[in-house]
Write a protein that holds these residues in place. Structure first.
Motif, PDB file in Angstrom:
ATOM      1  N   LEU B 138       0.694  -1.325   0.019  1.00  8.97           N
ATOM      2  CA  LEU B 138       0.056  -0.047   0.086  1.00  8.97           C
ATOM      3  C   LEU B 138       0.822   1.353   0.207  1.00  8.97           C
ATOM      4  N   LYS B 139       1.755   1.071   0.723  1.00  7.65           N
ATOM      5  CA  LYS B 139       2.954   2.398   0.765  1.00  7.65           C
ATOM      6  C   LYS B 139       3.490   2.640  -0.659  1.00  7.65           C
ATOM      7  N   THR B 140       4.287   1.407  -1.200  1.00  9.03           N
ATOM      8  CA  THR B 140       4.965   1.593  -2.434  1.00  9.03           C
ATOM      9  C   THR B 140       3.965   1.930  -3.747  1.00  9.03           C
ATOM     10  N   ARG B 141       2.493   1.244  -3.899  1.00  8.33           N
ATOM     11  CA  ARG B 141       1.827   1.607  -4.794  1.00  8.33           C
ATOM     12  C   ARG B 141       1.020   2.997  -4.525  1.00  8.33           C
ATOM     13  N   PHE B 142       0.470   2.965  -3.243  1.00 10.35           N
ATOM     14  CA  PHE B 142      -0.558   4.157  -3.162  1.00 10.35           C
ATOM     15  C   PHE B 142      -0.076   5.404  -2.166  1.00 10.35           C
ATOM     16  N   ASN B 143       1.132   5.239  -2.037  1.00 11.55           N
ATOM     17  CA  ASN B 143       1.644   6.270  -0.931  1.00 11.55           C
ATOM     18  C   ASN B 143       0.847   6.475   0.352  1.00 11.55           C
ATOM     19  N   THR B 144       0.272   5.222   0.833  1.00 10.88           N
ATOM     20  CA  THR B 144      -0.292   5.427   1.956  1.00 10.88           C
ATOM     21  C   THR B 144       0.751   5.522   3.130  1.00 10.88           C
ATOM     22  N   ASN B 145       0.256   5.823   4.386  1.00  4.44           N
ATOM     23  CA  ASN B 145       0.955   5.856   5.663  1.00  4.44           C
ATOM     24  C   ASN B 145       1.170   4.627   6.265  1.00  4.44           C
ATOM     25  N   GLU B 146       2.244   4.103   6.311  1.00  4.92           N
ATOM     26  CA  GLU B 146       2.342   2.579   6.860  1.00  4.92           C
ATOM     27  C   GLU B 146       2.190   2.462   8.221  1.00  4.92           C
ATOM     28  N   ILE B 147       2.349   3.759   8.856  1.00  2.00           N
ATOM     29  CA  ILE B 147       2.044   3.618  10.391  1.00  2.00           C
ATOM     30  C   ILE B 147       0.620   3.415  10.665  1.00  2.00           C
ATOM     31  N   LEU B 148      -0.383   4.028   9.849  1.00  2.00           N
ATOM     32  CA  LEU B 148      -1.781   3.817  10.183  1.00  2.00           C
ATOM     33  C   LEU B 148      -2.507   2.414   9.555  1.00  2.00           C
ATOM     34  N   THR B 149      -1.672   1.992   8.316  1.00  2.00           N
ATOM     35  CA  THR B 149      -2.272   0.685   7.605  1.00  2.00           C
ATOM     36  C   THR B 149      -1.749  -0.625   8.658  1.00  2.00           C
ATOM     37  N   SER B 150      -0.333  -0.498   8.943  1.00  2.00           N
ATOM     38  CA  SER B 150       0.185  -1.747   9.647  1.00  2.00           C
ATOM     39  C   SER B 150      -0.556  -1.745  10.795  1.00  2.00           C
ATOM     40  N   LEU B 151      -0.813  -0.391  11.735  1.00  2.00           N
ATOM     41  CA  LEU B 151      -1.725  -0.779  12.849  1.00  2.00           C
ATOM     42  C   LEU B 151      -2.936  -1.199  12.599  1.00  2.00           C
ATOM     43  N   MET B 152      -3.898  -0.644  11.907  1.00  2.00           N
ATOM     44  CA  MET B 152      -5.136  -1.267  11.690  1.00  2.00           C
ATOM     45  C   MET B 152      -5.152  -2.661  11.167  1.00  2.00           C
ATOM     46  N   LEU B 153      -4.192  -3.233  10.541  1.00  2.00           N
ATOM     47  CA  LEU B 153      -4.129  -4.754  10.361  1.00  2.00           C
ATOM     48  C   LEU B 153      -4.050  -5.391  11.539  1.00  2.00           C
ATOM     49  N   VAL B 154      -3.632  -4.838  12.685  1.00  2.00           N
ATOM     50  CA  VAL B 154      -3.277  -5.648  13.957  1.00  2.00           C
ATOM     51  C   VAL B 154      -4.640  -6.060  14.267  1.00  2.00           C
ATOM     52  N   TYR B 155      -5.731  -5.237  14.329  1.00  2.00           N
ATOM     53  CA  TYR B 155      -6.984  -5.552  14.813  1.00  2.00           C
ATOM     54  C   TYR B 155      -7.809  -6.528  14.012  1.00  2.00           C
ATOM     55  N   VAL B 156      -7.369  -6.300  12.477  1.00  2.00           N
ATOM     56  CA  VAL B 156      -8.092  -7.481  11.716  1.00  2.00           C
ATOM     57  C   VAL B 156      -7.511  -8.804  12.065  1.00  2.00           C
ATOM     58  N   ALA B 157      -6.020  -8.856  12.378  1.00  2.00           N
ATOM     59  CA  ALA B 157      -5.405 -10.138  12.453  1.00  2.00           C
ATOM     60  C   ALA B 157      -6.185 -10.714  13.783  1.00  2.00           C
ATOM     61  N   GLY B 158      -6.579  -9.474  14.766  1.00  2.00           N
ATOM     62  CA  GLY B 158      -6.843 -10.185  16.232  1.00  2.00           C
ATOM     63  C   GLY B 158      -8.258 -10.822  16.203  1.00  2.00           C
ATOM     64  N   LEU B 159      -8.967 -10.091  15.127  1.00  2.00           N
ATOM     65  CA  LEU B 159     -10.532 -10.646  14.961  1.00  2.00           C
ATOM     66  C   LEU B 159     -10.475 -12.154  14.158  1.00  2.00           C
ATOM     67  N   LEU B 160      -9.584 -11.880  13.299  1.00  2.00           N
ATOM     68  CA  LEU B 160      -9.299 -13.231  12.386  1.00  2.00           C
ATOM     69  C   LEU B 160      -9.052 -14.477  13.449  1.00  2.00           C
ATOM     70  N   LEU B 161      -8.267 -14.374  14.459  1.00  2.00           N
ATOM     71  CA  LEU B 161      -7.893 -15.375  15.402  1.00  2.00           C
ATOM     72  C   LEU B 161      -8.878 -15.796  16.030  1.00  2.00           C
ATOM     73  N   ASP B 162      -9.738 -14.736  16.685  1.00  2.00           N
ATOM     74  CA  ASP B 162     -10.866 -14.894  17.511  1.00  2.00           C
ATOM     75  C   ASP B 162     -11.863 -15.817  16.639  1.00  2.00           C
ATOM     76  N   TYR B 163     -12.216 -15.329  15.608  1.00  2.00           N
ATOM     77  CA  TYR B 163     -12.859 -16.050  14.635  1.00  2.00           C
ATOM     78  C   TYR B 163     -12.677 -17.589  14.447  1.00  2.00           C
ATOM     79  N   LEU B 164     -11.420 -17.840  14.270  1.00  2.00           N
ATOM     80  CA  LEU B 164     -11.161 -18.973  13.933  1.00  2.00           C
ATOM     81  C   LEU B 164     -11.063 -20.059  15.102  1.00  2.00           C
TER      82      LEU B 164
END
Lengths: 531, 362
Positions: B138-164
């Motif tokens: 996302l950073k290299t293609r769309f210039n997004t801020n990696e601080i935000l995107t990497s942090l948000m994915l933490v919560y996605v990962a947590g919910l994925l674990l919880d679901y499984l």
């Protein structure tokens, strides 16, 4: 290309200002024993300086001699550790720039502090304590700027204006506050010769009206031409005062350096025209940002044995051209050839392996990593050029230090201890290092942007001589420079870049400063409109 | 009197070594103040928090267990931070790595042989790397801020674990508890040195040492350091910022994912709804306290692991809330970053001679 501009003849600049007897004049500013210390470094050591009313006073010195420190104390942005400043006959403490302006001290900086997205009148209003009604201010700006021969259109957006006009804004901003002393830091470094002439007329008029000018410049020709008095600093101390009209640029230079400056010799023989080593063919590049310059159909052939210089006012596409030739900015393969091989789409290391070498304008942060040692900075550009610096992915620190010592010796790079971080070197020494790092490879093609920018006279002579010697040994050297003295000193052929267009490279012997100046101004249409 | 920061000409080597120590000392001082305002003896508090865990066999072993994932994640993060890529999402990469590593023993419990464990570790590393490559791309293609995107994915990962863990991967014989099945012996990381520590500890130390050599001695390490300090000079050297962003995120994700797999395969032996007490976040502190140097990170990992054990210690012995551990970790990061200023600046006391601007207004 600049024929219409040629017809506007400028009034003659008064070449020999009448020398005044300093003792009889009114003293405006009297600095006594000013001392400023930064850590272990004594930037100003008991500096005495007297500026009279109506005097254009040159402040000369090599880089690091303490000029900026001294004027910053006058302008209130630094506080002296010792000594006193008399303004008229009153002792003053100048606590901040606002206090300085209140006294009547104005300053025009080398790097402008203008908002590009705002127009002229808005920029000036921001700097005034009581700007008042904007329409009235616009009228005042028009009147004052016209009166002093620096016409400005108050509604122009700064981003659209060339550098010379931007400097006018800074000067007019100063003038509106009716200053009694104007400090100018290298004002002509961004101007064409014609623009500089215009500025000199303004300064002479100011001086006639009783305003004093403290003039910092590296261009000794112009100091001799317009200044009434010169104070020379070396290592933070006043070493000489003189009347520059009675000196030659060479004698002024040796006072600054404290020794005779070696004259650069271009060699007896005119260069034999060799084979083409670098060819630019219809090089085009779009502007990467709104404030960058597009390159338009640039063509140039650089042959073995010659030094070709590209003159131009800052910001006319020099940086973009350098990036395209070095490979930091990709282009179409056929636009650039190194020794006959198309390489517009190849990266910088591929080009280095073709025996090309590059020295960018900005030494710290582009040419060198500030926080890394010199030996590491050698790895930066030479890790892929077969210097045994890298073997099996590992960097050899031993080989890097060998090179570091060799370059240090060959180019007289002075340092406080062995292999320091790049940031600790003075500008001139770092420049000797980054140029030396590439010359040490004995490259077949060398492209260098602003080889002696901000470098003292001694180091500049050393670097220029090295560039000529490299060319005479069969290499091709391309020098991008804003310093016309330098260009006429070393170039065999001269081309001029203006708004991303490059003029035909012509033999230096057929070129005059006037012609180069007109070519520089060639693309600057706005300038013609305002004037 | 006023305090000025004066820029040094070069980085101070002394301060580079001293600054983490000063930070730890200031943190201890602050902790002491915290203990005393909550009505506890500060000396006993500090002893229980920082010293006691080192005096007993069991707590020492627990400290090593906690230090291991911190060090491994911290090493990967150091590669990111050195190259100026702000990966804040190691916690998510840890979790996704654990999920990838657990897939084999959970989905194919009968696949038991010598390559089970190596395959799990490999999958774990791949999973973490893939998760980390999302913010990098996302950073290299769309210039997004990696601080935000990497942090948000933490919560996605947590919910994925919880679901499984609550859904498809729940242990069929587990009485509906939200847990996966217990891993077989072939899928369990063995203990070494007579049971003193899991195999994960020596693996981590070896990886840290290899990384230290790569960073200090190789051209890749040089590239990482140049890009972090001066991207423009890096591109002048012919290095590609985009490729390095992908590389550093992939390394950090792989090491975090490996740590995640080793955690579930060794310490927990199954997947649970929560598998990390914030290792991925605490490792950020570890990386900086260790001066982004893998050897320093080994030491820093132990210091931060102590804060987990010490936090539990003061809770049981003195009735101080366990949250004190998070507070002290936060203070430590604050002081580490503040003290780093001293590496390039020094402090000078200036006494004002004359009040300025007075006479100029006459």
């Amino acid at each position: 290309m600049g024929d219409s501009v040629a017809e506007t003849t400028l009034p003659e600049v008064d070449e020999h200002p009448v020398q005044q007897d300093r003792s009889e004049k009114d003293t405006l500013l009297d600095a006594r024993g000013l001392t400023k210390r930064f850590g272990d470094i004594l930037a100003n050591d008991r500096v005495d300086l007297i500026i009279n009313k109506g005097e254009i006073h040159a402040l000369l010195g090599e880089n690091g001699a303490g000029k900026s420190t001294l004027v910053k104390m006058f302008y209130g942005s630094l506080e002296p550790d010792d000594g006193e400043i008399l303004w008229g006959d009153r002792k003053v403490t100048i606590g901040n720039p606002a206090a300085a302006r209140e006294l009547g001290i104005g300053m025009v900086f080398q790097h402008f502090s203008l908002f590009e997205a705002l127009n002229v009148v808005e920029n000036i209003a921001l700097a005034l304590p009581n700007p008042g009604n904007m329409q009235d201010l616009a009228k005042r700006i028009e009147t004052v700027s016209r009166d002093y021969g620096l016409p400005l259109n108050p509604d122009d957006i700064v981003a659209d204006l060339p550098v010379g006009i931007r400097q006018r804004i800074e000067i007019v901003r100063c003038l509106l506050q009716e200053p009694r002393l104007i400090i100018m830091d290298e004002p002509t470094s961004v101007l064409t010769p014609q623009e500089a002439d215009q500025l000199f007329l303004t300064l002479q008029r100011l001086a006639k009206e009783g305003c004093a000018v403290l003039y910092i410049s590296h261009r000794l020709e112009e100091v001799k031409r317009i200044c009434h008095h010169a104070t020379i600093l070396r290592h933070g101390q006043v070493v000489r005062e003189c009347d520059p009209t009675l000196e030659t640029p060479a004698s002024l230079a040796s006072m600054m350096v404290g020794a005779d400056v070696a004259a650069v010799s271009a060699g007896e023989q005119a260069p034999e025209i060799g084979e083409t080593r670098l060819a630019l063919q219809g090089l085009n590049a779009k502007a990467a940002t709104p404030f960058a310059t597009a390159l338009n159909n640039i063509s140039l052939e650089l042959r073995a044995g010659e030094v070709v210089a590209i003159a131009g006012v800052a910001g006319n596409g020099q940086g973009e051209l350098f990036d395209a030739i070095s490979g930091e900015m990709p282009a179409a393969a056929s636009m650039i050839h190194l020794d006959g091989r198309p390489c517009g789409n190849k990266n910088i290391n591929w080009r280095r392996k073709q025996n090309a070498a590059f020295v960018p304008e900005e030494r710290l942060g582009h040419g060198a990593v500030p926080g890394m040692k010199l030996s590491q900075n050698i790895v930066l550009t030479r890790h892929g050029t077969g210097d045994k610096l890298v073997g099996a992915g590992f960097v050899s620190n031993a080989e890097a230090s060998v090179l570091e010592k060799r370059i240090k010796q060959a180019f007289d790079v002075r340092m406080s201890h062995d292999d320091p971080e790049a940031r600790s070197l003075s500008g001139g020494n770092l420049q000797k290092f980054v140029v030396g790092r590439e010359l040490d490879r004995n490259p077949g093609i060398l492209v260098v942007n602003q080889p002696t920018w901000g470098v003292d006279a001694g180091a500049a002579a050393l670097i220029r001589q090295a560039l000529i010697d490299l060319a005479r040994s069969g290499s091709a050297v391309l020098v991008i420079s804003q310093d016309l003295d330098e260009i006429f000193e070393i170039a065999d052929r001269i081309a001029v870049i203006s708004r991303g267009f490059l003029s035909e490279a012509e033999p230096a012997t057929d070129m005059t400063r006037e012609r180069v100046g007109l070519l520089m101004a060639g693309g600057a249409e706005t300038q013609g409109e305002v004037a | 009197m006023r305090i000025e920061l004066v820029k040094r000409k070069e980085h101070s080597r002394t301060m580079a070594l001293l600054s983490p120590l000063i930070a730890v000392a200031l943190t201890a001082l602050s902790a002491a103040i915290l203990f005393s305002i909550t009505g506890h003896n500060p000396l006993i508090g500090l002893y229980k928090f920082f010293i006691e865990p080192l005096t007993q066999q069991w707590s020492l072993e627990a400290t090593i267990d906690k230090a291991t994932p911190l060090i491994l994640i911290g090493c990967g993060l150091a590669v990111c931070y050195l190259s100026n890529n702000w990966n804040i999402g190691a916690e998510g990469q840890f979790v996704v790595g654990a999920l990838f590593g657990s897939a084999l023993p959970i989905l194919f419990p009968s696949f038991e042989n010598v390559i089970t464990l190596p395959l799990m570790l490999l999958f774990g590393a791949i999973g973490g790397a893939l998760w980390a490559l999302i913010p990098a791309l996302l950073k290299t293609r769309f210039n997004t801020n990696e601080i935000l995107t990497s942090l948000m994915l933490v919560y996605v990962a947590g919910l994925l674990l919880d679901y499984l863990v609550r859904g498809p991967w729940r242990d069929p014989d587990g009485y509906n508890f939200p847990e996966s099945r217990i891993f077989s012996d072939a899928a369990t990381l063995p203990e070494v040195f007579g049971g003193a520590m899991s195999l994960s500890a020596p693996i981590t130390i070896i990886i840290a040492i290899v990384l230290a050599i790569v960073l200090a001695k190789t051209l890749k390490g040089f590239e990482i350091r140049v890009m972090g300090e001066s991207p423009r000079a890096g591109s002048f050297a012919g290095f590609s910022a985009k490729r390095l962003t992908l590389f550093s995120f992939a390394i950090a994700g792989a090491l975090a994912g490996l740590a995640g797999t080793m955690e579930v395969s060794g310490a927990l032996n199954q997947l649970l709804p929560s598998i990390s007490p914030g290792y991925g976040f605490t490792a950020i502190i570890v990386a900086f306290l260790g001066r982004l140097n893998p050897i320093g990170i080994i030491i820093a990992g132990f210091v931060l692991a102590l804060s987990y054990i010490g936090g539990e210690g003061v809770q049981s012995a003195m009735g101080v809330s366990n949250e004190i551990a998070s507070v002290i970790q936060g203070l430590l990061l604050f002081f580490v970053l503040a003290c780093d200023t001293l590496i390039l600046y020094r402090i000078r006391m200036v006494s004002r001679r004359v009040p300025t601007g007075e006479t100029s207004h006459v």
